[in-house]
Design a protein around this motif. Sequence first.
Motif, PDB file in Angstrom:
ATOM      1  N   GLN A 196       5.642   1.994  36.109  1.00  0.00           N
ATOM      2  CA  GLN A 196       5.416   1.471  37.458  1.00  0.00           C
ATOM      3  C   GLN A 196       4.079   0.752  37.614  1.00  0.00           C
ATOM      4  N   ILE A 197       3.293   0.668  36.525  1.00  0.00           N
ATOM      5  CA  ILE A 197       1.984   0.014  36.603  1.00  0.00           C
ATOM      6  C   ILE A 197       2.083  -1.394  36.024  1.00  0.00           C
ATOM      7  N   PRO A 198       1.880  -2.446  36.848  1.00  0.00           N
ATOM      8  CA  PRO A 198       1.940  -3.818  36.341  1.00  0.00           C
ATOM      9  C   PRO A 198       0.716  -4.153  35.502  1.00  0.00           C
ATOM     10  N   ALA A 199       0.833  -5.195  34.686  1.00  0.00           N
ATOM     11  CA  ALA A 199      -0.235  -5.563  33.753  1.00  0.00           C
ATOM     12  C   ALA A 199      -1.555  -5.847  34.472  1.00  0.00           C
ATOM     13  N   GLU A 200      -1.488  -6.407  35.675  1.00  0.00           N
ATOM     14  CA  GLU A 200      -2.720  -6.751  36.377  1.00  0.00           C
ATOM     15  C   GLU A 200      -3.473  -5.514  36.874  1.00  0.00           C
ATOM     16  N   HIS A 201      -2.817  -4.359  36.848  1.00  0.00           N
ATOM     17  CA  HIS A 201      -3.455  -3.109  37.258  1.00  0.00           C
ATOM     18  C   HIS A 201      -3.559  -2.129  36.095  1.00  0.00           C
ATOM     19  N   ILE A 202      -3.681  -2.654  34.901  1.00  0.00           N
ATOM     20  CA  ILE A 202      -3.683  -1.821  33.700  1.00  0.00           C
ATOM     21  C   ILE A 202      -4.779  -0.758  33.729  1.00  0.00           C
ATOM     22  N   ASN A 203      -5.899  -1.035  34.383  1.00  0.00           N
ATOM     23  CA  ASN A 203      -6.997  -0.058  34.432  1.00  0.00           C
ATOM     24  C   ASN A 203      -6.584   1.257  35.079  1.00  0.00           C
ATOM     25  N   THR A 204      -5.555   1.215  35.922  1.00  0.00           N
ATOM     26  CA  THR A 204      -5.169   2.431  36.644  1.00  0.00           C
ATOM     27  C   THR A 204      -4.428   3.422  35.754  1.00  0.00           C
ATOM     28  N   ILE A 205      -4.127   3.073  34.515  1.00  0.00           N
ATOM     29  CA  ILE A 205      -3.481   4.061  33.641  1.00  0.00           C
ATOM     30  C   ILE A 205      -4.417   5.231  33.338  1.00  0.00           C
ATOM     31  N   GLU A 206      -5.705   5.056  33.580  1.00  0.00           N
ATOM     32  CA  GLU A 206      -6.633   6.173  33.362  1.00  0.00           C
ATOM     33  C   GLU A 206      -6.409   7.288  34.379  1.00  0.00           C
ATOM     34  N   ASN A 207      -5.648   6.995  35.436  1.00  0.00           N
ATOM     35  CA  ASN A 207      -5.363   8.011  36.451  1.00  0.00           C
ATOM     36  C   ASN A 207      -4.167   8.888  36.085  1.00  0.00           C
ATOM     37  N   ILE A 208      -3.483   8.558  34.993  1.00  0.00           N
ATOM     38  CA  ILE A 208      -2.338   9.360  34.548  1.00  0.00           C
ATOM     39  C   ILE A 208      -2.859  10.468  33.627  1.00  0.00           C
ATOM     40  N   SER A 209      -2.688  11.713  34.057  1.00  0.00           N
ATOM     41  CA  SER A 209      -3.191  12.859  33.289  1.00  0.00           C
ATOM     42  C   SER A 209      -2.095  13.393  32.377  1.00  0.00           C
ATOM     43  N   LEU A 210      -2.379  13.442  31.087  1.00  0.00           N
ATOM     44  CA  LEU A 210      -1.434  13.952  30.102  1.00  0.00           C
ATOM     45  C   LEU A 210      -2.131  14.968  29.205  1.00  0.00           C
ATOM     46  N   ASN A 211      -1.418  16.032  28.864  1.00  0.00           N
ATOM     47  CA  ASN A 211      -1.970  16.899  27.836  1.00  0.00           C
ATOM     48  C   ASN A 211      -1.575  16.351  26.466  1.00  0.00           C
ATOM     49  N   HIS A 212      -2.161  16.912  25.420  1.00  0.00           N
ATOM     50  CA  HIS A 212      -1.937  16.357  24.082  1.00  0.00           C
ATOM     51  C   HIS A 212      -0.478  16.453  23.659  1.00  0.00           C
ATOM     52  N   GLY A 213       0.182  17.542  24.050  1.00  0.00           N
ATOM     53  CA  GLY A 213       1.574  17.722  23.658  1.00  0.00           C
ATOM     54  C   GLY A 213       2.487  16.665  24.254  1.00  0.00           C
ATOM     55  N   ILE A 214       2.310  16.375  25.545  1.00  0.00           N
ATOM     56  CA  ILE A 214       3.140  15.369  26.200  1.00  0.00           C
ATOM     57  C   ILE A 214       2.853  13.981  25.644  1.00  0.00           C
ATOM     58  N   ARG A 215       1.569  13.672  25.436  1.00  0.00           N
ATOM     59  CA  ARG A 215       1.216  12.364  24.881  1.00  0.00           C
ATOM     60  C   ARG A 215       1.835  12.180  23.484  1.00  0.00           C
ATOM     61  N   ARG A 216       1.755  13.218  22.666  1.00  0.00           N
ATOM     62  CA  ARG A 216       2.326  13.159  21.332  1.00  0.00           C
ATOM     63  C   ARG A 216       3.843  12.947  21.388  1.00  0.00           C
ATOM     64  N   ASN A 217       4.492  13.686  22.280  1.00  0.00           N
ATOM     65  CA  ASN A 217       5.940  13.580  22.433  1.00  0.00           C
ATOM     66  C   ASN A 217       6.352  12.179  22.870  1.00  0.00           C
ATOM     67  N   ILE A 218       5.611  11.622  23.826  1.00  0.00           N
ATOM     68  CA  ILE A 218       5.933  10.284  24.318  1.00  0.00           C
ATOM     69  C   ILE A 218       5.804   9.249  23.209  1.00  0.00           C
ATOM     70  N   LEU A 219       4.692   9.271  22.504  1.00  0.00           N
ATOM     71  CA  LEU A 219       4.478   8.269  21.456  1.00  0.00           C
ATOM     72  C   LEU A 219       5.531   8.373  20.367  1.00  0.00           C
ATOM     73  N   GLN A 220       5.892   9.590  19.986  1.00  0.00           N
ATOM     74  CA  GLN A 220       6.908   9.763  18.955  1.00  0.00           C
ATOM     75  C   GLN A 220       8.271   9.271  19.456  1.00  0.00           C
ATOM     76  N   SER A 221       8.592   9.590  20.697  1.00  0.00           N
ATOM     77  CA  SER A 221       9.877   9.164  21.268  1.00  0.00           C
ATOM     78  C   SER A 221       9.947   7.657  21.418  1.00  0.00           C
ATOM     79  N   LEU A 222       8.840   7.030  21.736  1.00  0.00           N
ATOM     80  CA  LEU A 222       8.835   5.570  21.878  1.00  0.00           C
ATOM     81  C   LEU A 222       9.037   4.885  20.531  1.00  0.00           C
ATOM     82  N   GLN A 223       8.596   5.521  19.446  1.00  0.00           N
ATOM     83  CA  GLN A 223       8.898   4.962  18.121  1.00  0.00           C
ATOM     84  C   GLN A 223      10.402   4.999  17.873  1.00  0.00           C
TER      85      GLN A 223
END
Length: 248
Positions: A196-223
């Motif tokens: 839901q974040i457009p490219a012109e507002h890319i800086n706002t992704i720093e407001n998304i809080s993720l723990n390491h497990g969720i981040r790892r799961n997302i990156l692996q699933s996106l592969q």
Amino acid sequence: MVFSTKGIVLKTTRYGDTSIITQIYTELFGIQSYLVKGVYQAGKRKPAQNIYFQPAAILSLEVYHQPQKQLQFIKEFSWAYVYNQVLTNVKRHSVTLYVVELLQHCLQQPEAHVELFYLTESVLQLADFGSEKLVANLPIYYTLQTAAILGFQIQGNYTAHTPLLDLQEGYYTENYPQHVYVMEAEVAEAVSQFLQIPAEHINTIENISLNHGIRRNILQSLQTFLQLHIPGYGKLKSLDILQEILSA
């Protein structure tokens, strides 16, 4: 003819004693291979110039371009952007290497994707000066945006009625599909926030809080998502390293 273009270095191989062959993602021509002579020659007034051709370097180029040739030549090169932290910060450097390798696996033809070039340039610069939280979220955002630009945009959003992300079909759904390629729960919800974040507002992704497990799961699933949609995509060597560093 000689053309002016920006370029992002993807990989470089030494050629002979003093020259290199470098693969560069260019603004005008997409991925191109260039022979650059004499970059390892150093003199009293000119240091060796191989430093310009490290992966993720962003360059201003004057290039000769003949479409029928597989190997092109560079007339002039200089920095388009000089990194301040990437080369000395392990986390930032690992993000840039992930971006570069992702490009190599996604772009299998030389055609230019100007929108993707500008996104990549912006992400590499943000990896240099963005906040720690923003940098940690960049690989997820960049992967999703790259897929969208190449025609594999995920449709829909996470809701109480569509809590599952079908990776094979590329959309949020209510029911479990007849295969195993699915995201659910917190992982599917987090991906929806990035979408839901457009490219012109890319800086706002720093407001998304993720723990390491969720981040790892997302990156692996996106592969897995990219492997399902890009023939011959393969496995990223930089992903395991990135996962370990972001978890540190």
